[in-house]
Design a protein around this motif. Structure first.
Motif, PDB file in Angstrom:
ATOM      1  N   HIS A 104      12.041  -2.438   1.071  1.00  0.00           N
ATOM      2  CA  HIS A 104      12.045  -0.984   0.998  1.00  0.00           C
ATOM      3  C   HIS A 104      10.722  -0.513   0.379  1.00  0.00           C
ATOM      4  CE1 HIS A 104      16.738  -0.597   1.104  1.00  0.00           C
ATOM      5  NE2 HIS A 104      16.213  -0.828   2.293  1.00  0.00           N
ATOM      6  N   PHE A 105      10.285   0.690   0.763  1.00  0.00           N
ATOM      7  CA  PHE A 105       8.936   1.134   0.418  1.00  0.00           C
ATOM      8  C   PHE A 105       8.666   1.201  -1.073  1.00  0.00           C
ATOM      9  CE2 PHE A 105      11.328   5.128   0.723  1.00  0.00           C
ATOM     10  CZ  PHE A 105      10.949   5.782  -0.443  1.00  0.00           C
ATOM     11  N   ASP A 106       9.694   1.462  -1.891  1.00  0.00           N
ATOM     12  CA  ASP A 106       9.460   1.576  -3.324  1.00  0.00           C
ATOM     13  C   ASP A 106       9.390   0.224  -4.014  1.00  0.00           C
ATOM     14  OD1 ASP A 106      12.225   1.528  -2.584  1.00  0.00           O
ATOM     15  OD2 ASP A 106      12.801   2.117  -4.602  1.00  0.00           O
ATOM     16  N   HIS A 107       9.535  -0.842  -3.242  1.00  0.00           N
ATOM     17  CA  HIS A 107       9.390  -2.202  -3.766  1.00  0.00           C
ATOM     18  C   HIS A 107       8.194  -2.929  -3.145  1.00  0.00           C
ATOM     19  CE1 HIS A 107      13.422  -2.278  -5.785  1.00  0.00           C
ATOM     20  NE2 HIS A 107      13.585  -1.272  -4.940  1.00  0.00           N
ATOM     21  N   SER A 108       7.788  -2.516  -1.963  1.00  0.00           N
ATOM     22  CA  SER A 108       6.735  -3.248  -1.242  1.00  0.00           C
ATOM     23  C   SER A 108       5.486  -2.420  -0.968  1.00  0.00           C
ATOM     24  CB  SER A 108       7.283  -3.768   0.088  1.00  0.00           C
ATOM     25  OG  SER A 108       7.607  -2.689   0.965  1.00  0.00           O
ATOM     26  N   GLY A 109       5.505  -1.109  -1.270  1.00  0.00           N
ATOM     27  CA  GLY A 109       4.381  -0.254  -0.916  1.00  0.00           C
ATOM     28  C   GLY A 109       3.067  -0.671  -1.547  1.00  0.00           C
ATOM     29  N   GLY A 110       3.131  -1.266  -2.739  1.00  0.00           N
ATOM     30  CA  GLY A 110       1.918  -1.687  -3.430  1.00  0.00           C
ATOM     31  C   GLY A 110       1.309  -2.964  -2.905  1.00  0.00           C
ATOM     32  N   CYS A 111       1.907  -3.549  -1.881  1.00  0.00           N
ATOM     33  CA  CYS A 111       1.363  -4.785  -1.301  1.00  0.00           C
ATOM     34  C   CYS A 111       0.088  -4.544  -0.495  1.00  0.00           C
ATOM     35  CB  CYS A 111       2.390  -5.427  -0.357  1.00  0.00           C
ATOM     36  SG  CYS A 111       3.843  -6.106  -1.162  1.00  0.00           S
ATOM     37  N   ILE A 112      -0.001  -3.356   0.091  1.00  0.00           N
ATOM     38  CA  ILE A 112      -1.023  -3.074   1.103  1.00  0.00           C
ATOM     39  C   ILE A 112      -1.792  -1.817   0.729  1.00  0.00           C
ATOM     40  CG2 ILE A 112      -1.383  -2.578   3.565  1.00  0.00           C
ATOM     41  CD1 ILE A 112      -0.376  -5.423   3.023  1.00  0.00           C
ATOM     42  N   LYS A 113      -3.076  -1.789   1.055  1.00  0.00           N
ATOM     43  CA  LYS A 113      -3.928  -0.627   0.779  1.00  0.00           C
ATOM     44  C   LYS A 113      -4.791  -0.334   2.008  1.00  0.00           C
ATOM     45  CE  LYS A 113      -7.682  -3.465  -1.119  1.00  0.00           C
ATOM     46  NZ  LYS A 113      -8.518  -3.743  -2.307  1.00  0.00           N
ATOM     47  N   TRP A 114      -5.353   0.857   2.028  1.00  0.00           N
ATOM     48  CA  TRP A 114      -6.326   1.204   3.053  1.00  0.00           C
ATOM     49  C   TRP A 114      -7.682   0.585   2.715  1.00  0.00           C
ATOM     50  CZ3 TRP A 114      -5.068   2.954   7.598  1.00  0.00           C
ATOM     51  CH2 TRP A 114      -3.906   3.744   7.749  1.00  0.00           C
ATOM     52  N   SER A 115      -8.411   0.186   3.729  1.00  0.00           N
ATOM     53  CA  SER A 115      -9.790  -0.262   3.540  1.00  0.00           C
ATOM     54  C   SER A 115     -10.642   0.912   3.073  1.00  0.00           C
ATOM     55  CB  SER A 115     -10.352  -0.819   4.850  1.00  0.00           C
ATOM     56  OG  SER A 115     -10.329   0.186   5.859  1.00  0.00           O
ATOM     57  N   LYS A 116     -11.838   0.631   2.578  1.00  0.00           N
ATOM     58  CA  LYS A 116     -12.694   1.688   2.040  1.00  0.00           C
ATOM     59  C   LYS A 116     -13.030   2.748   3.081  1.00  0.00           C
ATOM     60  CE  LYS A 116     -14.813  -0.934  -1.719  1.00  0.00           C
ATOM     61  NZ  LYS A 116     -16.080  -1.451  -2.307  1.00  0.00           N
ATOM     62  N   ASP A 117     -13.134   2.337   4.365  1.00  0.00           N
ATOM     63  CA  ASP A 117     -13.439   3.316   5.408  1.00  0.00           C
ATOM     64  C   ASP A 117     -12.190   4.005   5.947  1.00  0.00           C
ATOM     65  OD1 ASP A 117     -12.251   1.393   6.995  1.00  0.00           O
ATOM     66  OD2 ASP A 117     -14.092   0.831   8.053  1.00  0.00           O
ATOM     67  N   LEU A 122      -5.127  -3.458   4.429  1.00  0.00           N
ATOM     68  CA  LEU A 122      -5.477  -4.758   3.873  1.00  0.00           C
ATOM     69  C   LEU A 122      -4.530  -5.133   2.736  1.00  0.00           C
ATOM     70  CD1 LEU A 122      -9.321  -4.121   3.477  1.00  0.00           C
ATOM     71  CD2 LEU A 122      -8.191  -5.302   5.387  1.00  0.00           C
ATOM     72  N   PRO A 123      -4.307  -6.423   2.519  1.00  0.00           N
ATOM     73  CA  PRO A 123      -3.516  -6.836   1.358  1.00  0.00           C
ATOM     74  C   PRO A 123      -4.208  -6.466   0.052  1.00  0.00           C
ATOM     75  CG  PRO A 123      -3.733  -8.642   2.947  1.00  0.00           C
ATOM     76  CD  PRO A 123      -4.702  -7.578   3.360  1.00  0.00           C
ATOM     77  N   VAL A 124      -3.461  -5.922  -0.876  1.00  0.00           N
ATOM     78  CA  VAL A 124      -3.994  -5.642  -2.209  1.00  0.00           C
ATOM     79  C   VAL A 124      -4.319  -6.943  -2.930  1.00  0.00           C
ATOM     80  CG1 VAL A 124      -3.400  -4.702  -4.489  1.00  0.00           C
ATOM     81  CG2 VAL A 124      -2.827  -3.421  -2.405  1.00  0.00           C
ATOM     82  N   PHE A 125      -3.489  -7.969  -2.698  1.00  0.00           N
ATOM     83  CA  PHE A 125      -3.622  -9.248  -3.394  1.00  0.00           C
ATOM     84  C   PHE A 125      -4.123 -10.284  -2.385  1.00  0.00           C
ATOM     85  CE2 PHE A 125      -0.176  -6.692  -5.127  1.00  0.00           C
ATOM     86  CZ  PHE A 125      -0.645  -6.488  -6.419  1.00  0.00           C
ATOM     87  N   LYS A 126      -5.437 -10.347  -2.244  1.00  0.00           N
ATOM     88  CA  LYS A 126      -6.017 -11.100  -1.128  1.00  0.00           C
ATOM     89  C   LYS A 126      -5.892 -12.608  -1.295  1.00  0.00           C
ATOM     90  CE  LYS A 126     -10.856 -11.189  -2.700  1.00  0.00           C
ATOM     91  NZ  LYS A 126     -12.240 -10.812  -2.332  1.00  0.00           N
ATOM     92  N   ASN A 127      -5.620 -13.072  -2.508  1.00  0.00           N
ATOM     93  CA  ASN A 127      -5.503 -14.512  -2.749  1.00  0.00           C
ATOM     94  C   ASN A 127      -4.060 -14.970  -2.929  1.00  0.00           C
ATOM     95  OD1 ASN A 127      -8.354 -14.914  -2.746  1.00  0.00           O
ATOM     96  ND2 ASN A 127      -8.445 -14.086  -4.829  1.00  0.00           N
ATOM     97  N   ALA A 128      -3.106 -14.068  -2.702  1.00  0.00           N
ATOM     98  CA  ALA A 128      -1.701 -14.371  -2.991  1.00  0.00           C
ATOM     99  C   ALA A 128      -0.922 -14.766  -1.741  1.00  0.00           C
ATOM    100  CB  ALA A 128      -1.034 -13.162  -3.645  1.00  0.00           C
ATOM    101  N   PRO A 158       1.313  -5.681   7.988  1.00  0.00           N
ATOM    102  CA  PRO A 158       0.027  -6.261   7.584  1.00  0.00           C
ATOM    103  C   PRO A 158       0.150  -7.519   6.733  1.00  0.00           C
ATOM    104  CG  PRO A 158      -0.030  -3.880   7.346  1.00  0.00           C
ATOM    105  CD  PRO A 158       1.400  -4.249   7.625  1.00  0.00           C
ATOM    106  N   ILE A 159       1.284  -7.697   6.067  1.00  0.00           N
ATOM    107  CA  ILE A 159       1.484  -8.930   5.287  1.00  0.00           C
ATOM    108  C   ILE A 159       1.480 -10.129   6.228  1.00  0.00           C
ATOM    109  CG2 ILE A 159       3.051 -10.185   3.764  1.00  0.00           C
ATOM    110  CD1 ILE A 159       4.136  -7.491   2.808  1.00  0.00           C
ATOM    111  N   GLN A 160       2.226 -10.015   7.312  1.00  0.00           N
ATOM    112  CA  GLN A 160       2.286 -11.104   8.286  1.00  0.00           C
ATOM    113  C   GLN A 160       0.953 -11.271   9.015  1.00  0.00           C
ATOM    114  OE1 GLN A 160       4.972 -10.664  11.756  1.00  0.00           O
ATOM    115  NE2 GLN A 160       5.845 -12.624  11.109  1.00  0.00           N
ATOM    116  N   GLU A 161       0.347 -10.151   9.378  1.00  0.00           N
ATOM    117  CA  GLU A 161      -0.924 -10.205  10.110  1.00  0.00           C
ATOM    118  C   GLU A 161      -2.028 -10.857   9.297  1.00  0.00           C
ATOM    119  OE1 GLU A 161      -1.340  -6.086  10.946  1.00  0.00           O
ATOM    120  OE2 GLU A 161       0.176  -6.093  12.551  1.00  0.00           O
TER     121      GLU A 161
END
Length: 285
Positions: A104-117, A122-128, A158-161
């Motif tokens: 659900h979005f209030d548990h997983s929303g922080g996983c992904i962010k927009w790129s600078k452009d 993109l994943p927020v946690f790129k090494n996880a 995007p997590i899977q991608e």
């Protein structure tokens, strides 16, 4: 092992939706509402520091949705997931594992962010490694009409991608230990299919991350079930079983969504399992 509380931000939800069929005259005693009938909700995530491993449990809403989206949830306070991590001395790139109780979005929303452009996600946690389970992933990526608004594809796909998604072993029973992580998992199906409830052994205590099995201390009475739950009668039985065990074994319950009561214990009473003690995070960790 060291455990840190990570505040991913606070928001508000409709009190009636949070308590289902329970009348406002009852639930308002523990969860006061504003003039719009909204109650305070937290996103209290948990970070496990164990050797060279940093495991984050849940990620809150994140910040990539539109202003219109956030206007429905009335964010308050100035805490953010990244700010809270930095205050504890960590960078998002330090996180090795992100465990999602459900998508659900209030548990997983922080996983992904927009790129600078602003053109890609993109994943927020790129090494996880991001952890879910196969059954819940299928449930979330092919959502029913009732939950579709809670499973946002921009939080999930995007997590899977990214190639960073892994699944915990499919449970053969309601409770399953996993060698891949530092805790056992209780699987429950009332709120959503195959929600995962971590059980963490810390010092001499069992700390249980309650996610949406018990959103706030005000939800302790068995009939106090959220209107969001897909199978409320199943939640009723799951709560009954868990809370009796929690009272018997003196579990410490980490309340992800209770903005004002971080950790509680429960006890048996003539009215059923009820609140025993409330703790500040520093008193337990």
């Amino acid at each position: 092992m060291t455990i840190h509380a990570i505040d991913a931000g606070s928001f508000k939800l409709d009190g009636g939706a949070m308590f289902g069929v329970v009348p406002k005259t009852l639930w308002i005693r523990t969860n006061p509402a504003d003039t719009n009938n909204m109650i305070d909700i937290g996103a209290r995530c948990l970070l496990i520091e164990n050797g060279d491993r940093l495991t984050l449990i849940d990620t809150g809403m994140g910040d990539k949705q539109s202003d219109k989206f956030f206007s429905y949830y009335h964010p308050w306070g100035d805490a953010t997931l990244e700010k809270s991590l930095l205050q504890k001395g960590f960078h998002p790139n330090d996180i090795t594992d992100v465990f999602l109780t459900h998508l659900h979005f209030d548990h997983s929303g922080g996983c992904i962010k927009w790129s600078k452009d602003g053109k890609s996600l993109l994943p927020v946690f790129k090494n996880a490694t991001y952890w879910s389970n196969q059954d819940h992933w299928e449930w979330a990526t092919k959502p029913n009409a009732r939950e579709k608004a809670s499973f946002l594809k921009e939080n999930i796909l995007p997590i899977q991608e990214s190639g960073q998604l892994q699944f915990v072993d499919k449970p053969t029973s309601a409770f399953s230990a996993t060698s891949a992580l530092d805790f056992g998992i209780l699987f429950v199906d009332g709120h959503t299919d195959k929600q995962m409830i971590p059980h963490i052994q810390h010092k001499d205590k069992t700390l249980v991350f309650m996610a949406d099995l018990l959103p706030t201390a005000g939800h302790l009475p068995l009939p106090y079930v959220m209107g969001f739950d897909t199978r409320p009668l199943l939640t009723l039985g799951e709560k009954d079983s868990f809370l009796n065990e929690a009272a018997d074994k003196n579990y410490y319950l980490w309340l992800e969504h209770d903005a004002h009561n971080p950790i509680i214990t429960v006890e048996h009473t003539e009215k059923g399992v009820r609140l025993k003690d409330t703790f500040k995070i520093e008193d337990v960790l």
